[in-house]
Scaffold this motif. Structure first.
Motif, PDB file in Angstrom:
ATOM      1  N   GLN A  70       0.821  -1.198   0.000  1.00  0.00           N
ATOM      2  CA  GLN A  70       0.000   0.000   0.000  1.00  0.00           C
ATOM      3  C   GLN A  70       0.863   1.260   0.000  1.00  0.00           C
ATOM      4  O   GLN A  70       1.838   1.355   0.750  1.00  0.00           O
ATOM      5  N   VAL A  71       0.526   2.207  -0.857  1.00  0.00           N
ATOM      6  CA  VAL A  71       1.178   3.517  -0.867  1.00  0.00           C
ATOM      7  C   VAL A  71       0.235   4.508  -0.201  1.00  0.00           C
ATOM      8  O   VAL A  71      -0.940   4.604  -0.576  1.00  0.00           O
ATOM      9  N   VAL A  72       0.741   5.224   0.802  1.00  0.00           N
ATOM     10  CA  VAL A  72      -0.100   6.163   1.544  1.00  0.00           C
ATOM     11  C   VAL A  72       0.466   7.577   1.413  1.00  0.00           C
ATOM     12  O   VAL A  72       1.679   7.771   1.301  1.00  0.00           O
ATOM     13  N   VAL A  73      -0.425   8.565   1.418  1.00  0.00           N
ATOM     14  CA  VAL A  73      -0.032   9.975   1.322  1.00  0.00           C
ATOM     15  C   VAL A  73      -0.126  10.602   2.702  1.00  0.00           C
ATOM     16  O   VAL A  73      -1.119  10.439   3.404  1.00  0.00           O
ATOM     17  N   ASP A  74       0.911  11.314   3.091  1.00  0.00           N
ATOM     18  CA  ASP A  74       0.987  11.960   4.404  1.00  0.00           C
ATOM     19  C   ASP A  74       1.264  13.448   4.191  1.00  0.00           C
ATOM     20  O   ASP A  74       2.355  13.830   3.775  1.00  0.00           O
ATOM     21  N   ASN A  75       0.268  14.287   4.427  1.00  0.00           N
ATOM     22  CA  ASN A  75       0.407  15.729   4.204  1.00  0.00           C
ATOM     23  C   ASN A  75       1.117  16.404   5.372  1.00  0.00           C
ATOM     24  O   ASN A  75       0.698  16.270   6.521  1.00  0.00           O
TER      25      ASN A  75
END
Length: 331
Positions: A70-75
């Motif tokens: 899984q690729v996750v985005v962290d702002n």
């Protein structure tokens, strides 16, 4: 016999050295084969829903499928993209934490150098994602129908016309300074907390000029709520093809794009960097991703780490010259 016995330790050491060399040569491909072993996090140094954020989120489904994790985005917005950069620079150099850096990170290295997160040193280039030329727009109350009329107006009213930017040291601030320096005018900078935050005030006529992404202003231009004077790129953009380039409008040498790309902490194995680059480039070649980029006026990257590094060096040389020649300071 005694000589052979005396040589045995050296022979053993040589064999051990040869074995280690063989292991070393085999380690790089092995690292790429085993990567990733857990979810991959992409830190975005901008808020959710921003143009930089959207570029990564469009990448996530395809990249997740290719990587098998899984690729996750962290702002992590703030400090002109420096907060996210610092966090990634301190992360383990194993390819599981990436920075979706942008042109503001390069400008930080020129204006406020921080050894913790310099591009090309603390953070290594993987590949460029997109590059989007900025468009100069004015409020309709500005009595200028084209760039030549605007420049004449600005020269007659030095320091009176307000020019919005995304904050000191941002790409829109530097583009505004490039306009001032190249055209011999003096617009008054009004900094905002982020690029795009000025749009409500621009539409309301509280600031007169801004430089924004084509997709942000295209509809407002069509409805007559904003007037476009020039595209700060080498060619026109399809979604607002009626807007001339700055050079076509009469002012050469004014070009600026909001570019972005992926970076990893220094020390990340080359094999892993190459694996990420190859997978990202494959996703970006999909018809859906190409169509999405075209719909917002962006050009796709996907080049090798070496080509992306050369691109960054050229950008820093260009903006470095402007900063020096125009004596730009952000403090």
């Amino acid at each position: 016999m005694k000589k052979l016995q005396a040589l045995q330790p050296f022979v053993a050491f040589a064999c051990l050295g040869a074995a280690l060399c063989l292991l070393g040569f085999g380690a790089a491909p092995l690292q790429a084969q085993t990567f990733p072993t857990k979810p991959v996090r992409i830190v975005v140094p901008a808020g959710p829903g921003s143009a930089v954020d959207t570029v990564v989120r469009d990448l996530v489904p395809g990249l997740t499928e290719l990587l098998g994790q899984q690729v996750v985005v962290d702002n992590k917005p703030g400090a002109n993209s420096a907060i996210g950069a610092r966090e990634v620079a301190r992360a383990p150099a194993d390819g599981h934490t990436l920075l979706h850096g942008n042109v503001n990170n390069a400008l930080n290295d020129l204006l406020s150098p921080n050894p913790c997160c310099k591009l090309g040193e603390a953070l290594l280039p993987v590949t460029r994602m997109t590059a989007t030329p900025l468009v100069m727009v004015v409020h309709p109350s500005v009595p200028a129908n084209n760039l030549k009329e605007f420049l004449a107006l600005a020269k007659s009213q030095p320091d009176r016309i307000t020019q919005a930017s995304g904050g000191n040291g941002s790409i829109t601030h530097l583009l505004g300074e490039m306009m001032n320096y190249t055209a011999g005018i003096k617009l008054r900078d009004v900094p905002y907390k982020a690029i795009g935050a000025e749009l409500p005030d621009l539409l309301a006529g509280h600031v007169m000029v801004a430089y924004l992404a084509p997709v942000v202003v295209a509809q407002h231009i069509k409805l007559g709520k904003l007037r476009a004077l020039g595209m700060a790129g080498s060619k026109r953009v399809a979604i607002i093809s009626e807007v001339p380039t700055m050079a076509e409008a009469g002012l050469s040498g004014v070009e600026a794009s909001g570019w972005n790309g992926l970076f990893v902490p220094a020390g990340t194995p080359v094999s892993i960097i190459n694996r990420i680059q190859a997978d990202v480039a494959k996703v970006m070649q999909s018809p859906a991703y190409k169509a999405q980029a075209a719909s917002v006026g962006s050009e796709l990257g996907g080049e090798s780490p070496q080509e992306f590094a050369a691109f960054i060096r050229a950008e820093m040389a260009k903006w470095g010259r402007l900063i020096k020649d125009a004596n730009i300071k952000t403090e």
